[in-house]
Design a protein around this motif. Sequence first.
Motif, PDB file in Angstrom:
ATOM      1  N   GLU A  91      64.877  49.329 106.732  1.00 30.43           N
ATOM      2  CA  GLU A  91      64.995  49.640 108.386  1.00 30.43           C
ATOM      3  C   GLU A  91      64.405  48.263 109.220  1.00 30.43           C
ATOM      4  O   GLU A  91      65.112  48.108 110.329  1.00 30.43           O
ATOM      5  CB  GLU A  91      63.493  50.224 108.517  1.00 30.43           C
ATOM      6  CG  GLU A  91      63.372  51.558 109.678  1.00 30.43           C
ATOM      7  CD  GLU A  91      61.942  51.901 109.172  1.00 30.43           C
ATOM      8  OE1 GLU A  91      61.070  52.075 110.707  1.00 30.43           O
ATOM      9  OE2 GLU A  91      62.288  53.461 109.009  1.00 30.43           O
ATOM     10  N   ASN A  92      63.437  47.363 109.102  1.00 27.94           N
ATOM     11  CA  ASN A  92      63.043  46.377 109.706  1.00 27.94           C
ATOM     12  C   ASN A  92      64.451  45.446 109.564  1.00 27.94           C
ATOM     13  O   ASN A  92      64.126  43.282 109.530  1.00 27.94           O
ATOM     14  CB  ASN A  92      61.376  46.101 109.658  1.00 27.94           C
ATOM     15  CG  ASN A  92      61.043  45.273 108.486  1.00 27.94           C
ATOM     16  OD1 ASN A  92      61.749  45.064 107.244  1.00 27.94           O
ATOM     17  ND2 ASN A  92      60.342  45.024 108.362  1.00 27.94           N
ATOM     18  N   ASP A  93      64.874  45.363 108.649  1.00 30.26           N
ATOM     19  CA  ASP A  93      66.336  44.044 108.143  1.00 30.26           C
ATOM     20  C   ASP A  93      65.705  42.504 107.224  1.00 30.26           C
ATOM     21  O   ASP A  93      66.199  41.842 107.358  1.00 30.26           O
ATOM     22  CB  ASP A  93      66.809  44.019 109.248  1.00 30.26           C
ATOM     23  CG  ASP A  93      67.978  44.745 109.207  1.00 30.26           C
ATOM     24  OD1 ASP A  93      68.698  45.789 108.965  1.00 30.26           O
ATOM     25  OD2 ASP A  93      68.634  45.119 111.157  1.00 30.26           O
ATOM     26  N   GLY A  94      64.200  43.514 107.198  1.00 30.20           N
ATOM     27  CA  GLY A  94      63.436  42.197 106.210  1.00 30.20           C
ATOM     28  C   GLY A  94      64.316  41.204 105.020  1.00 30.20           C
ATOM     29  O   GLY A  94      64.040  40.511 104.482  1.00 30.20           O
ATOM     30  N   TRP A  95      65.306  41.794 104.541  1.00 30.15           N
ATOM     31  CA  TRP A  95      66.378  41.660 103.451  1.00 30.15           C
ATOM     32  C   TRP A  95      67.329  40.435 104.237  1.00 30.15           C
ATOM     33  O   TRP A  95      67.470  39.528 102.821  1.00 30.15           O
ATOM     34  CB  TRP A  95      66.895  42.696 102.915  1.00 30.15           C
ATOM     35  CG  TRP A  95      67.842  43.455 103.472  1.00 30.15           C
ATOM     36  CD1 TRP A  95      67.448  44.522 104.261  1.00 30.15           C
ATOM     37  CD2 TRP A  95      69.065  43.489 103.664  1.00 30.15           C
ATOM     38  NE1 TRP A  95      68.414  45.271 104.599  1.00 30.15           N
ATOM     39  CE2 TRP A  95      69.553  44.581 104.609  1.00 30.15           C
ATOM     40  CE3 TRP A  95      69.938  42.456 103.056  1.00 30.15           C
ATOM     41  CZ2 TRP A  95      70.596  44.614 105.009  1.00 30.15           C
ATOM     42  CZ3 TRP A  95      71.178  42.338 103.670  1.00 30.15           C
ATOM     43  CH2 TRP A  95      71.878  43.729 104.186  1.00 30.15           C
ATOM     44  N   ARG A  96      67.220  40.431 105.168  1.00 26.36           N
ATOM     45  CA  ARG A  96      68.127  39.779 105.344  1.00 26.36           C
ATOM     46  C   ARG A  96      68.705  38.517 105.747  1.00 26.36           C
ATOM     47  O   ARG A  96      67.165  37.765 105.388  1.00 26.36           O
ATOM     48  CB  ARG A  96      69.049  40.306 106.860  1.00 26.36           C
ATOM     49  CG  ARG A  96      69.769  41.573 107.071  1.00 26.36           C
ATOM     50  CD  ARG A  96      70.058  41.498 108.373  1.00 26.36           C
ATOM     51  NE  ARG A  96      71.046  42.337 108.381  1.00 26.36           N
ATOM     52  CZ  ARG A  96      72.279  43.556 107.891  1.00 26.36           C
ATOM     53  NH1 ARG A  96      73.241  42.854 108.273  1.00 26.36           N
ATOM     54  NH2 ARG A  96      72.102  45.068 108.166  1.00 26.36           N
ATOM     55  N   GLY A  97      69.204  37.338 105.333  1.00 20.97           N
ATOM     56  CA  GLY A  97      68.549  36.145 105.078  1.00 20.97           C
ATOM     57  C   GLY A  97      68.783  35.038 103.893  1.00 20.97           C
ATOM     58  O   GLY A  97      69.158  33.662 103.666  1.00 20.97           O
ATOM     59  N   ASP A  98      68.370  36.180 102.733  1.00 23.67           N
ATOM     60  CA  ASP A  98      68.711  35.328 101.296  1.00 23.67           C
ATOM     61  C   ASP A  98      69.842  35.523 100.731  1.00 23.67           C
ATOM     62  O   ASP A  98      70.222  34.930 100.052  1.00 23.67           O
ATOM     63  CB  ASP A  98      67.531  36.722 100.645  1.00 23.67           C
ATOM     64  CG  ASP A  98      66.586  36.037 101.101  1.00 23.67           C
ATOM     65  OD1 ASP A  98      66.053  34.993 101.495  1.00 23.67           O
ATOM     66  OD2 ASP A  98      65.446  36.652 100.892  1.00 23.67           O
TER      67      ASP A  98
END
Length: 105
Positions: A47-54
């Motif tokens: 929901e909060n796109d916390g996985w992006r960037g990896d």
Amino acid sequence: MVMVEPRAEPRRVVLVEESTRERILSVGATWMTAQCALIVLGAELHENDGWRGDGAPTCAHWIANALDLELSTAREWLRVGKHSAHCRIPTLRSNPDCRIRRCGP
């Protein structure tokens, strides 16, 4: 576990080790609670796109890689987690024993 033999005299206390079955049920309850927490947290991460960037192409890919799960398992966890977030009946977030239930229309 302590068992007392049903004799009038003398009474003897017999120590009985926890059975494998009882240990499986105990560990299973802990595992189920942890899995439910991971499902809810996975939905929040998505929901909060916390996985992006990896570098992961999707949240399911990130979870599968981070937890050494099959991609299909991570996808199912996200599906269930997202579904429970929008459900009108008791689900993962509100059920104290964390049983997964499907919503009706």
